[in-house]
Design a protein around this motif. Sequence first.
Motif, PDB file in Angstrom:
ATOM      1  N   THR A 168       8.200 -14.089  12.141  1.00  0.00           N
ATOM      2  CA  THR A 168       6.947 -13.476  12.573  1.00  0.00           C
ATOM      3  C   THR A 168       6.463 -12.556  11.464  1.00  0.00           C
ATOM      4  N   ARG A 169       5.184 -12.228  11.510  1.00  0.00           N
ATOM      5  CA  ARG A 169       4.639 -11.280  10.542  1.00  0.00           C
ATOM      6  C   ARG A 169       4.785  -9.872  11.111  1.00  0.00           C
ATOM      7  N   GLN A 170       5.325  -8.992  10.302  1.00  0.00           N
ATOM      8  CA  GLN A 170       5.414  -7.612  10.751  1.00  0.00           C
ATOM      9  C   GLN A 170       5.261  -6.674   9.547  1.00  0.00           C
ATOM     10  N   THR A 171       5.037  -5.432   9.843  1.00  0.00           N
ATOM     11  CA  THR A 171       4.881  -4.443   8.771  1.00  0.00           C
ATOM     12  C   THR A 171       6.246  -4.003   8.273  1.00  0.00           C
ATOM     13  N   LEU A 172       6.455  -4.146   6.981  1.00  0.00           N
ATOM     14  CA  LEU A 172       7.637  -3.593   6.331  1.00  0.00           C
ATOM     15  C   LEU A 172       7.284  -2.192   5.857  1.00  0.00           C
ATOM     16  N   THR A 173       8.053  -1.224   6.246  1.00  0.00           N
ATOM     17  CA  THR A 173       7.878   0.144   5.774  1.00  0.00           C
ATOM     18  C   THR A 173       9.095   0.517   4.936  1.00  0.00           C
ATOM     19  N   ALA A 174       8.837   0.928   3.707  1.00  0.00           N
ATOM     20  CA  ALA A 174       9.925   1.292   2.793  1.00  0.00           C
ATOM     21  C   ALA A 174       9.854   2.775   2.474  1.00  0.00           C
ATOM     22  N   THR A 226       0.862  -1.179   0.000  1.00  0.00           N
ATOM     23  CA  THR A 226       0.000   0.000   0.000  1.00  0.00           C
ATOM     24  C   THR A 226       0.904   1.236   0.000  1.00  0.00           C
ATOM     25  N   THR A 227       0.397   2.317  -0.520  1.00  0.00           N
ATOM     26  CA  THR A 227       1.169   3.558  -0.586  1.00  0.00           C
ATOM     27  C   THR A 227       0.428   4.666   0.144  1.00  0.00           C
ATOM     28  N   SER A 228       1.180   5.541   0.777  1.00  0.00           N
ATOM     29  CA  SER A 228       0.573   6.695   1.434  1.00  0.00           C
ATOM     30  C   SER A 228       1.587   7.819   1.474  1.00  0.00           C
ATOM     31  N   PHE A 229       1.144   9.017   1.183  1.00  0.00           N
ATOM     32  CA  PHE A 229       2.051  10.159   1.239  1.00  0.00           C
ATOM     33  C   PHE A 229       2.166  10.637   2.674  1.00  0.00           C
ATOM     34  N   GLN A 230       3.398  10.795   3.127  1.00  0.00           N
ATOM     35  CA  GLN A 230       3.680  11.205   4.502  1.00  0.00           C
ATOM     36  C   GLN A 230       4.358  12.575   4.475  1.00  0.00           C
ATOM     37  N   PRO A 231       3.600  13.643   4.572  1.00  0.00           N
ATOM     38  CA  PRO A 231       4.193  14.985   4.428  1.00  0.00           C
ATOM     39  C   PRO A 231       5.158  15.361   5.532  1.00  0.00           C
ATOM     40  N   GLN A 232       5.040  14.734   6.699  1.00  0.00           N
ATOM     41  CA  GLN A 232       5.889  15.086   7.829  1.00  0.00           C
ATOM     42  C   GLN A 232       7.130  14.207   7.942  1.00  0.00           C
ATOM     43  N   VAL A 233       7.256  13.233   7.071  1.00  0.00           N
ATOM     44  CA  VAL A 233       8.386  12.299   7.141  1.00  0.00           C
ATOM     45  C   VAL A 233       9.400  12.647   6.061  1.00  0.00           C
ATOM     46  N   LEU A 234      10.623  12.896   6.458  1.00  0.00           N
ATOM     47  CA  LEU A 234      11.734  13.083   5.512  1.00  0.00           C
ATOM     48  C   LEU A 234      11.398  14.118   4.439  1.00  0.00           C
ATOM     49  N   ASN A 235      10.836  15.227   4.869  1.00  0.00           N
ATOM     50  CA  ASN A 235      10.459  16.346   3.990  1.00  0.00           C
ATOM     51  C   ASN A 235       9.348  15.999   3.001  1.00  0.00           C
ATOM     52  N   GLY A 236       8.628  14.932   3.282  1.00  0.00           N
ATOM     53  CA  GLY A 236       7.510  14.540   2.428  1.00  0.00           C
ATOM     54  C   GLY A 236       7.893  13.425   1.484  1.00  0.00           C
ATOM     55  N   ILE A 237       7.359  12.229   1.729  1.00  0.00           N
ATOM     56  CA  ILE A 237       7.675  11.069   0.883  1.00  0.00           C
ATOM     57  C   ILE A 237       6.424  10.245   0.640  1.00  0.00           C
ATOM     58  N   MET A 238       6.442   9.485  -0.444  1.00  0.00           N
ATOM     59  CA  MET A 238       5.461   8.436  -0.650  1.00  0.00           C
ATOM     60  C   MET A 238       6.030   7.177  -0.003  1.00  0.00           C
ATOM     61  N   GLN A 239       5.332   6.682   0.984  1.00  0.00           N
ATOM     62  CA  GLN A 239       5.793   5.544   1.779  1.00  0.00           C
ATOM     63  C   GLN A 239       5.117   4.272   1.304  1.00  0.00           C
ATOM     64  N   LEU A 240       5.853   3.160   1.307  1.00  0.00           N
ATOM     65  CA  LEU A 240       5.299   1.850   0.958  1.00  0.00           C
ATOM     66  C   LEU A 240       5.210   1.002   2.228  1.00  0.00           C
ATOM     67  N   GLN A 241       4.140   0.215   2.320  1.00  0.00           N
ATOM     68  CA  GLN A 241       4.007  -0.706   3.450  1.00  0.00           C
ATOM     69  C   GLN A 241       3.399  -2.020   3.005  1.00  0.00           C
ATOM     70  N   ALA A 242       3.806  -3.097   3.678  1.00  0.00           N
ATOM     71  CA  ALA A 242       3.249  -4.430   3.446  1.00  0.00           C
ATOM     72  C   ALA A 242       3.510  -5.269   4.680  1.00  0.00           C
ATOM     73  N   THR A 243       2.689  -6.281   4.874  1.00  0.00           N
ATOM     74  CA  THR A 243       2.922  -7.243   5.949  1.00  0.00           C
ATOM     75  C   THR A 243       3.741  -8.389   5.385  1.00  0.00           C
TER      76      THR A 243
END
Length: 682
Positions: free
Chosen positions: A637-643, A604-621
């Motif tokens: 174990t299952r965990q969230t990968l944030t890229a 999944t993708t989400s724009f994070q304006p407060q992270v690293l001057n604004g990035i499109m972040q990727l996440q998956a379990t």
Amino acid sequence: MKTLVPSLLLAGMLSAPAWAQAVKRSDYPIQAVSFTQVKLADSFWLPRLKTNTEVTIPASFQRCEATNRVKNFEMAAARQGKFATIFPFDDTDIYKTIEGAAYSLKLYPDEKLDQYMDELIRKVAAAQEPDGYLYTARTIDPAHPHNWAGPERWVKERELSHELYNSGHLYEAAVAHYEATGKKNLLGIALKNADLVCSVFGPGKRAVAPGHEIVEMGLVKLYRVTGKPEYLSTAKFFLDQRGHYQYDPKSPDPWRNGSYWQDHKPVVAQKEAEGHAVRAEYLYSAMADVAALTGDQQLLAAVDSIWENMVSRKLYVTGGTGAVPGGERFGANYELPNTTAYNETCAAVANVYWNQRMFQLHGEAKYIDIMEKVLYNGLISGVGLDGKSFFYSNAMQIKNSASFPQTEPARAGWFDCSCCPTNLARLMPSLPGYVYAQRGRDVYANLFISGTTDLRVNNKPVRITQQHNYPWQGNLKFTVNQAATADFNLLVRLPGWARGEAVPSDLYRFASSETPKITIQVNGKPTEYTTRNGYAVLSRKWRQNDVVEVQLPMDVRQVVAHPKVQDDLGKVALQRGPVVYCAEWKDNQGKASNLIVPAATTFTTSFQPQVLNGIMQLQATVPAVQVDAATTSISTTRQTLTAIPYYAWANRGKGEMTVWFPQQLTDVDLISRKAPEVTVGK
């Protein structure tokens, strides 16, 4: 022999003398639209250019002062003192920063900066010897020059002295300063030096293959400004001197067989990217220049072959080049290790220059595809988001384990050899000059950066405005404005990644063979278009406020490497649009080396304006490997990968990072409780 350039003669040279106007010169068939004609207004690059102007360039000048680089020029002017820095090429940090500041003045006029540069240029002029020689490492105390310089001028130019390298950066800075400001003060210094170089080197005179290339590119730029044929012929002469190096088989460095500085074969016989990556890519840029300006087909064939080798055998997925730390050089074919990847930031800068020239020669989108990959990944990873901390080399993986203990690298404000920070300072503000290009009635839109350009097509003024949120979103908008109907072709690059092509070779491919659809509309209606060399050709009579909308697919894609790339077997990298991603310790429970990305993983993708001057972040379990070092038990174990985008790593402290993820668990590197520290980096 004195080769002073009187102001009257200089003015005549710069106004294109009659003989220069009368002779039609060969040149690149496609010309870049000058940085002076493009004004950026986007939310990705413009803040970076502003940071470069407000932070990077002032910090570079300040550090040139604090580290005595400026003092070297002052002592050279006085002809007394002791060379006060480490390397004889430290002069170039001043030249490169002036070049960047000159470009910046077009973006952000600044009277104080302009005055400071003029004062610095006066110091450079005072350090120049009467015949044009300019090299503080000798001029300060000719009886005791730098030990890399040799007892006489030029005698160590092939190996160590960097005399011509210094000259090349002087020429590049002088042309940028002249084009940006219209002033000739630095250009006059450069021309005086270039006339000396041309009087010393050439057929029947001194011969050398410059040890660190760039003088060739600089001479070509001076030739373009003045039309003086000696500058071009001397650039070609330097290229032709390669291939005469006598290798000492007893050398303790077996890779120094001449290939380190591309002197192992004549340039027309070179077929692969070899040796020190920065030197090499400056050389290949000059080969393209000289091939374009002279029509030399052998040079053209050689540089084409070298480019194919680099892109199909020696390129990192981030666009980085120069895999091997020893010699900062290209490795063998498919030698692309991750934990020891070198990828010098200067090599990314040189790769941009080279690919721009290859595009201008051939008009194919694949060269801009590689340039874009470098720009959004392997280049801007070299500078911190603060604009004043840097990486010299750009790793692909940082891990801390029992079998690979290391301290995670931190960005540095400056280096003893600080070529990379000042190279970034000059490249960043020149970016507007890479957005558009033109060949007659063909106008190329190469980079997708919001802003406007003003150009002339068929002698009619045309303005093109881009408005979008690239690289985070793929909906591009171009508005065409002109006073009267204009008939021309707008060529919009269809990026390889949007056409299902990870790179223009088989070195990397997308794991899924799906090719998402690109759609193009004109004035809200779907339009038919032809394609040419990776471009959509929109041919029409353009009217006021015609709007072109291009929709590029922005799916998250898994990338796999050629099976001969040993370090990437069974692994995938992540890419969305032109941006390559990595996992960093900060977002992944303190680690990154234990994450697995199976083939079926959905992000999944989400724009994070407060992270690293604004990035499109990727996440998956995903599965994450857990190792109990005490009992050596292993579990997942299952965990969230944030890229995050690769370029943004190492801005939040030190820790693990990886670009390539295993698709399944094949082996485990036991994680130590406290790994011993070792020093990494240069």
